[in-house]
Design an enzyme around this catalytic site. Structure first.
Site, short mmCIF file in Angstrom:
data_model
loop_
_atom_site.label_atom_id
_atom_site.label_comp_id
_atom_site.label_asym_id
_atom_site.label_seq_id
_atom_site.Cartn_x
_atom_site.Cartn_y
_atom_site.Cartn_z
N ASP A 30 53.06 30.49 -42.35
CA ASP A 30 51.77 30.28 -41.68
C ASP A 30 51.83 29.03 -40.81
OD1 ASP A 30 51.89 28.36 -43.68
OD2 ASP A 30 49.95 28.83 -44.56
N ASN A 89 41.12 26.99 -52.63
CA ASN A 89 40.18 28.12 -52.69
C ASN A 89 40.89 29.42 -53.02
OD1 ASN A 89 41.67 28.36 -50.42
ND2 ASN A 89 39.97 28.71 -49.01
N HIS A 129 43.62 30.51 -51.43
CA HIS A 129 44.28 31.17 -50.30
C HIS A 129 45.80 31.19 -50.47
CE1 HIS A 129 44.49 27.30 -47.54
NE2 HIS A 129 45.48 27.33 -48.39
N GLU A 151 42.51 33.53 -46.14
CA GLU A 151 41.36 32.80 -46.70
C GLU A 151 40.43 33.74 -47.46
OE1 GLU A 151 41.44 29.64 -46.76
OE2 GLU A 151 41.23 28.69 -44.80
C1 GLP Z 1 47.92 25.03 -46.98
C2 GLP Z 1 48.86 26.12 -46.43
C3 GLP Z 1 49.41 26.99 -47.52
C4 GLP Z 1 49.72 26.13 -48.71
C5 GLP Z 1 48.43 25.67 -49.31
C6 GLP Z 1 48.58 24.69 -50.45
O1 GLP Z 1 46.74 24.97 -46.26
N1 GLP Z 1 48.24 26.96 -45.47
O2 GLP Z 1 50.55 27.69 -47.07
O3 GLP Z 1 50.43 26.87 -49.67
O4 GLP Z 1 47.53 25.19 -48.33
O5 GLP Z 1 48.99 23.43 -50.01
P1 GLP Z 1 49.50 22.29 -50.97
O6 GLP Z 1 50.78 22.74 -51.54
O7 GLP Z 1 49.64 21.08 -50.10
O8 GLP Z 1 48.45 22.14 -52.03
#
Ligand code: GLP
Length: 240
Positions: free
Chosen positions: A67, A136, A138, A143
């Site tokens: 992403d 959340n 995702h 989302e």
């Molecule tokens: C981000 C990315 C995701 C990621 C998630 C968790 O916004 N879009 O691909 O897995 O949120 O992030 P983190 O590992 O920093 O908690």
């Protein structure tokens, strides 16, 4: 779901990297994908070390990013592309056969989205999809409320994601959309590895793993995946 509870972040990272390596060994010319964010840093480091020590051969393996924030390229601080370049690609002494990194700053974002679909269509389905989980629920930028039948798409960021995102780039950028592999592509992966660490992820991980399957918690869809590993440290797994 195979739930693997690890004593700490380091063990989670090692376990996840070993599961990735197994997936590659099963199909060395396959396609793999890692997320950005804080969670995978240790896993990526472990994986790179394994490759550089010659324990896993990626010379025929393809890599695609999961992403990106729309508006950010792989040179922008906080972008998933830069995460990939700095932590993974530039540290590998032996490169992947081929790499596709999403450009969130492309002039034609629909062509970029199509390019992501085409890449996964050409080299996929994914052999290994590693995922983090957002606050959340995702996955990538799938989302809350996302259509589970979508392939790659561009999607407005939820309020939760907008609140959390400043940890990656402070006040510098204010993205409103993300581009992401879709749930259809993630669910088609031969092996999915969801990683989570820290007490702040415990409640959302409980909802994803133990709650109803609903697009309000996109990660809950993984309950329907036939080969999904949840690799979490004790703090994140506390409510499972
Ligand atoms: C981000 C990315 C995701 C990621 C998630 C968790 O916004 N879009 O691909 O897995 O949120 O992030 P983190 O590992 O920093 O908690």
């Amino acid at each position: 779901m195979h739930i693997i509870v690890c004593k700490d972040y380091e063990e989670m990272s090692r376990k996840a990297a070993a599961l990735v390596a197994e997936g590659i060994q099963a199909r060395p010319d396959g396609l793999i994908s890692f997320p950005g964010g804080d969670t995978p840093l240790g896993m990526v480091r472990e994986f790179v070390d394994m490759v550089n020590r010659g324990e896993v051969d990626i010379s025929r393996t393809h890599y695609v990013s999961l992403d990106e924030w729309v508006g950010l390229s792989d040179t922008d601080e906080g972008s998933c592309g830069l995460f990939n370049r700095e932590n993974l690609l530039s540290r590998l002494e032996k490169p992947f056969a081929d790499v596709h990194i999403i450009n969130g700053a492309a002039v034609n974002m629909d062509a970029e989205r199509q390019g992501l679909d085409d890449y996964i269509e050409k080299y996929g389905p994914l052999d290994v999809s590693v995922l983090g989980i957002g606050m959340n629920g995702h996955l990538g930028f799938n989302e809350n409320g996302v259509d589970f039948s979508l392939n790659a798409h561009i999607i407005p960021l939820s309020e939760t994601t907008r609140k959390v995102m400043s940890k990656y780039f402070g006040d510098k950028f204010h993205p409103t959309q993300g581009i992401s592999q879709g749930i259809r592509q993630i669910m088609a992966a031969r092996r999915v590895i969801l990683i989570a660490n820290g007490a702040h992820k415990a409640e959302i991980l409980r909802k994803a793993v133990r709650g109803p399957v609903t697009n309000e918690v996109p990660a809950s869809v993984l309950q329907n995946h036939p080969n999904c590993y949840v690799v979490a440290d004790e703090a994140a797994a506390a409510l499972l």
